[in-house]
Design a protein around this motif. Structure first.
Motif, PDB file in Angstrom:
ATOM      1  N   LEU A  11       0.828  -1.204   0.000  1.00 39.59           N
ATOM      2  CA  LEU A  11       0.000   0.000   0.000  1.00 39.59           C
ATOM      3  C   LEU A  11       0.871   1.266   0.000  1.00 39.59           C
ATOM      4  CD1 LEU A  11      -2.804  -1.069   2.501  1.00 39.59           C
ATOM      5  CD2 LEU A  11      -3.049  -0.664   0.052  1.00 39.59           C
ATOM      6  N   LEU A  16      -1.010   4.341  -1.043  1.00 37.05           N
ATOM      7  CA  LEU A  16      -2.342   4.115  -0.484  1.00 37.05           C
ATOM      8  C   LEU A  16      -2.249   3.748   0.995  1.00 37.05           C
ATOM      9  CD1 LEU A  16      -3.912   1.993  -3.368  1.00 37.05           C
ATOM     10  CD2 LEU A  16      -4.558   4.329  -2.736  1.00 37.05           C
ATOM     11  N   SER A  17      -1.223   4.249   1.655  1.00 32.31           N
ATOM     12  CA  SER A  17      -1.029   3.884   3.064  1.00 32.31           C
ATOM     13  C   SER A  17      -2.177   4.346   3.946  1.00 32.31           C
ATOM     14  CB  SER A  17       0.296   4.455   3.580  1.00 32.31           C
ATOM     15  OG  SER A  17       0.344   5.863   3.388  1.00 32.31           O
ATOM     16  N   VAL A  19      -5.162   3.773   3.518  1.00 35.57           N
ATOM     17  CA  VAL A  19      -6.144   2.687   3.584  1.00 35.57           C
ATOM     18  C   VAL A  19      -6.043   1.950   4.910  1.00 35.57           C
ATOM     19  CG1 VAL A  19      -6.720   0.425   2.612  1.00 35.57           C
ATOM     20  CG2 VAL A  19      -6.345   2.385   1.094  1.00 35.57           C
ATOM     21  N   SER A  22      -8.499   2.581   8.039  1.00 38.30           N
ATOM     22  CA  SER A  22      -9.850   2.033   8.190  1.00 38.30           C
ATOM     23  C   SER A  22      -9.954   0.565   7.793  1.00 38.30           C
ATOM     24  CB  SER A  22     -10.841   2.847   7.338  1.00 38.30           C
ATOM     25  OG  SER A  22     -10.481   2.790   5.966  1.00 38.30           O
ATOM     26  N   LEU A  23      -8.835  -0.040   7.406  1.00 41.43           N
ATOM     27  CA  LEU A  23      -8.877  -1.414   6.904  1.00 41.43           C
ATOM     28  C   LEU A  23      -9.372  -2.403   7.959  1.00 41.43           C
ATOM     29  CD1 LEU A  23      -8.365  -3.372   4.629  1.00 41.43           C
ATOM     30  CD2 LEU A  23      -5.967  -3.522   5.359  1.00 41.43           C
ATOM     31  N   ARG A  26     -13.140  -1.911   8.478  1.00 41.49           N
ATOM     32  CA  ARG A  26     -13.911  -2.357   7.321  1.00 41.49           C
ATOM     33  C   ARG A  26     -13.843  -3.884   7.171  1.00 41.49           C
ATOM     34  NH1 ARG A  26     -17.538   1.449   6.603  1.00 41.49           N
ATOM     35  NH2 ARG A  26     -16.697   3.427   5.798  1.00 41.49           N
ATOM     36  N   ILE A  44     -13.598   0.438   1.075  1.00 44.58           N
ATOM     37  CA  ILE A  44     -12.202   0.831   1.237  1.00 44.58           C
ATOM     38  C   ILE A  44     -11.865   2.029   0.330  1.00 44.58           C
ATOM     39  CG2 ILE A  44      -9.825   0.093   0.818  1.00 44.58           C
ATOM     40  CD1 ILE A  44     -10.973  -1.023   3.352  1.00 44.58           C
ATOM     41  N   LEU A  45     -12.341   1.958  -0.910  1.00 45.74           N
ATOM     42  CA  LEU A  45     -12.060   3.042  -1.858  1.00 45.74           C
ATOM     43  C   LEU A  45     -12.794   4.324  -1.465  1.00 45.74           C
ATOM     44  CD1 LEU A  45     -12.158   1.120  -5.274  1.00 45.74           C
ATOM     45  CD2 LEU A  45     -10.164   1.830  -3.928  1.00 45.74           C
ATOM     46  N   ASP A  47     -13.478   5.291   1.566  1.00 40.08           N
ATOM     47  CA  ASP A  47     -12.707   5.855   2.675  1.00 40.08           C
ATOM     48  C   ASP A  47     -11.475   6.598   2.160  1.00 40.08           C
ATOM     49  OD1 ASP A  47     -14.501   4.809   4.475  1.00 40.08           O
ATOM     50  OD2 ASP A  47     -13.289   3.036   4.948  1.00 40.08           O
ATOM     51  N   GLU A  48     -10.799   6.012   1.178  1.00 37.19           N
ATOM     52  CA  GLU A  48      -9.588   6.627   0.645  1.00 37.19           C
ATOM     53  C   GLU A  48      -9.905   7.930  -0.099  1.00 37.19           C
ATOM     54  OE1 GLU A  48      -5.541   7.193  -0.376  1.00 37.19           O
ATOM     55  OE2 GLU A  48      -6.644   6.180   1.230  1.00 37.19           O
ATOM     56  N   ARG A  51     -10.644  10.502   2.541  1.00 37.83           N
ATOM     57  CA  ARG A  51      -9.414  10.911   3.223  1.00 37.83           C
ATOM     58  C   ARG A  51      -8.607  11.880   2.368  1.00 37.83           C
ATOM     59  NH1 ARG A  51      -4.109   9.936   3.518  1.00 37.83           N
ATOM     60  NH2 ARG A  51      -4.195   8.680   1.616  1.00 37.83           N
TER      61      ARG A  51
END
Length: 274
Positions: A11, A16-17, A19, A22-23, A26, A44-45, A47-48, A51
């Protein structure tokens, strides 16, 4: 607990760190709700994206250099009911930026000119425009200092290229040469290309008095006025002492007594009484 520690380096490599924030949550949600793989990926997407949007907003607000974070939601329109709220609400749509025209906010000290100017800047940033807030003195002072460090062109380009430039306290201090020339050059370069908000204690008819060169001042103001919106703020100052503050201050003064108070003499007949 990190559900898959080996994801972290991958990531990071993909930038994409975020992520990871909330990983875990989720992943637990997907297990409990028996979500499909695509639904889990969508969460996940989402949330990104949120953010990154928040990070972009925070960066834009920092770059705007606002004096403080004032928004229209915080402005008390009821304090001075004569303020044209409908016009300010219309300006908050940022249509004036699309039109590439100026906005004047004029009125006495303390009526909320800087607040509304910064609030419109906030609205512009939320809509994706880059904004720069400054005062007349600070802006022209930086340009003057830039001449000594050979950075004038960079400073000038920053002021002319930003989509929305907010100049606070115009005319608070009289312009001197070459300040009037610098201001004229900035406004001329932005004319019909970018939008500018100007706040001032002076009425528009008095703006020419701030320029030592009246001809240059007339040319500058003429460009600013073309198609501009004008917000007039009238009424009481927000900085005036509120009634409850006045009462508190008065009470505290009355309670102060001398430490060595002299003994009161017995009452006697008033002077001149029969």
């Amino acid at each position: 607990m990190n559900p898959m520690p080996e994801l972290t380096p991958m990531l990071k490599e993909l930038r994409l760190s975020g992520v990871m924030d909330s990983l875990e949550q989720r992943n637990r949600q997907a297990i409990e709700e028996k979500l499909a793989y695509t639904d889990f990926l969508a969460l996940i997407l989402q949330d990104e994206v949120a953010r990154r949007a928040q990070k972009k907003l925070a960066l834009a607000l920092r770059r705007a250099n606002f004096r403080n974070h004032k928004t229209l939601e915080q402005f008390d329109f009821g304090f001075n009911p004569t303020i044209n709220r409908s016009l300010i609400t219309e300006l908050a749509t940022c249509q004036f930026i699309h039109e590439k025209v100026s906005v004047f906010i004029v009125g006495p000290c303390g009526t909320g000119k800087s607040h509304i100017g910064q609030s419109l800047g906030h609205c512009a940033i939320r809509k994706g425009y880059d904004v720069l807030f400054t005062t007349q003195s600070k802006m022209l002072g930086k340009l003057h200092a830039a001449r000594a460090t050979n950075t004038y062109d960079r400073q000038f380009n920053q002021l002319t290229k930003v989509r929305l430039l907010i100049i606070d306290d115009f005319g608070l201090k009289p312009l001197r040469s070459p300040q009037d020339e610098d201001l004229h050059d900035i406004i001329s370069e932005r004319y019909e290309r970018r939008s500018t908000i100007v706040t001032s204690n002076l009425d528009l008819s008095e703006w020419g008095d701030a320029f030592p060169n009246r001809l240059l001042g007339a040319a500058t103001i003429d460009r600013l006025r073309h198609g501009a919106y004008k917000v007039v703020l009238e009424g009481k100052s927000f900085r005036c002492m509120r009634p409850d503050q006045k009462k508190t201050k008065s009470t505290s003064v009355m309670e102060v007594t001398p430490k060595n108070k002299s003994k009161k003499k017995p009452d006697g007949p008033a002077k001149g009484s029969k």
